[in-house]
Scaffold this active site. Structure first.
Site, mmCIF file in Angstrom:
data_model
loop_
_atom_site.group_PDB
_atom_site.id
_atom_site.type_symbol
_atom_site.label_atom_id
_atom_site.label_comp_id
_atom_site.label_asym_id
_atom_site.label_seq_id
_atom_site.Cartn_x
_atom_site.Cartn_y
_atom_site.Cartn_z
ATOM 1 N N GLY A 114 3.250 5.354 16.443
ATOM 2 C CA GLY A 114 2.423 6.432 15.912
ATOM 3 C C GLY A 114 0.953 6.156 16.184
ATOM 4 C CG HIS A 122 -4.116 6.190 10.097
ATOM 5 N ND1 HIS A 122 -5.049 5.189 9.920
ATOM 6 C CD2 HIS A 122 -3.044 5.590 10.660
ATOM 7 C CE1 HIS A 122 -4.561 4.040 10.358
ATOM 8 N NE2 HIS A 122 -3.334 4.253 10.809
ATOM 9 C CB CYS A 127 -1.802 -0.396 11.482
ATOM 10 S SG CYS A 127 -3.026 0.888 11.725
ATOM 11 C CG LEU A 128 -0.901 1.216 17.612
ATOM 12 C CD1 LEU A 128 -0.965 2.375 18.587
ATOM 13 C CD2 LEU A 128 -0.289 0.007 18.283
ATOM 14 C CD GLN A 163 -4.151 4.567 14.222
ATOM 15 O OE1 GLN A 163 -3.270 5.400 14.383
ATOM 16 N NE2 GLN A 163 -3.914 3.273 14.265
ATOM 17 C CG HIS A 213 1.216 3.909 9.017
ATOM 18 N ND1 HIS A 213 1.197 2.573 8.696
ATOM 19 C CD2 HIS A 213 0.203 4.084 9.906
ATOM 20 C CE1 HIS A 213 0.209 1.972 9.353
ATOM 21 N NE2 HIS A 213 -0.411 2.879 10.105
ATOM 22 C CD GLU A 214 0.549 6.999 12.580
ATOM 23 O OE1 GLU A 214 -0.679 7.139 12.715
ATOM 24 O OE2 GLU A 214 1.125 5.923 12.795
HETATM 25 ZN ZN ZN Z 1 -2.018 2.858 11.456
#
Ligand code: ZN
Length: 181
Positions: free
Chosen positions: A55, A146, A99-100, A60, A142-143
Site C-alpha cells: 500500500g 495516513h 510502512c514504506l 507518503q 493503515h492507508e
Molecule cells: Zn504506511
C-alpha cells in the site's frame, strides 16, 4: 494546508514531512491541475512494488490528496479515491505491520478485524462498497490512517515502539555487516 504542486514527484518523503502529519484534504477530482490519475496510479504502483509494499498513500509522497493505492488479495492493484470506513467489526486482531515510510520497522498493531468500506475508482465515477477482511482490511485501515495524518506507530505505546526500533537497528547492523563481508 498543503497545496498540490503541478509537479508529480512520486518519491517517498522523509517521516517528518508535514504531509504525513496533516489530514489529507484535497479531493483528487477537484484538484486544480490536469492530473491524470490513471498515470499517477501507475507511478505509485511502481514505487510500491519496487519497495515491496502492499500500500502507498498520497501523503507518503508529500501530497495531500485523499487517495491511496493498495494491492488487494483477489483483485490485485487498486487505486482507492475518497475512501470511507462505514463500519468496523467488533472483533479486533493483532497483526504485524510495516510502512514504506519506515523501512524495516515492524510493529504489532491491534485493529478491527473487518471493515465495511466505500471508495471511488480513478475515473471518479465507479463506486465500490463492501466488507474487507484479512490483509485487505489491515492495509486499507493503515492507508486510511495516513489520510488522517496519523501513522501506524501512533497506535502503540512508547515502550513497544522503542523495542521495535531497537530490533530494526539490530537488523540494519546485521545487513551492513553482511554487505561489508
Ligand atoms: Zn504506511
Amino acid at each position: 494546508m498543503l497545496e498540490p504542486t503541478d509537479k508529480w514527484l512520486c518519491e517517498l518523503v522523509e517521516p517528518r514531512h508535514p504531509a504525513l502529519h496533516t489530514p489529507a484534504n484535497i479531493d483528487p477530482f477537484t484538484a486544480p491541475d490536469d492530473a491524470n490519475w490513471a498515470q499517477r496510479e501507475v507511478d505509485m504502483f511502481e514505487l510500491m512494488h519496487k519497495r515491496h509494499g502492499i500500500g502507498l498513500a498520497s501523503p507518503q509522497i508529500g501530497n495531500s490528496y485523499t487517495m491511496f493505492v493498495m494491492n488487494m488479495q483477489d483483485t490485485g492493484d487498486v487505486g482507492v479515491y475518497n475512501p470511507k470506513i462505514l463500519e468496523f467489526s467488533e472483533e479486533t486482531i493483532q497483526m504485524e505491520e510495516g510502512c514504506l515510510t519506515f523501512p524495516l520497522l515492524y510493529i504489532h498493531v491491534t485493529r478491527p478485524e473487518k471493515v465495511k468500506v466505500s471508495y471511488t475508482l480513478y475515473d471518479g465515477k465507479t463506486e465500490v462498497e463492501g466488507w474487507l477482511e484479512g490483509m485487505d482490511s489491515r492495509c486499507f485501515q493503515h492507508e486510511f490512517e495516513h489520510l488522517q495524518g496519523k501513522l501506524f506507530l501512533d497506535n502503540v505505546s512508547e515502550l513497544k515502539l522503542q523495542r521495535a526500533m531497537k530490533k530494526r537497528d539490530k537488523y540494519l547492523k546485521e545487513i551492513q555487516r553482511k554487505v561489508k563481508i
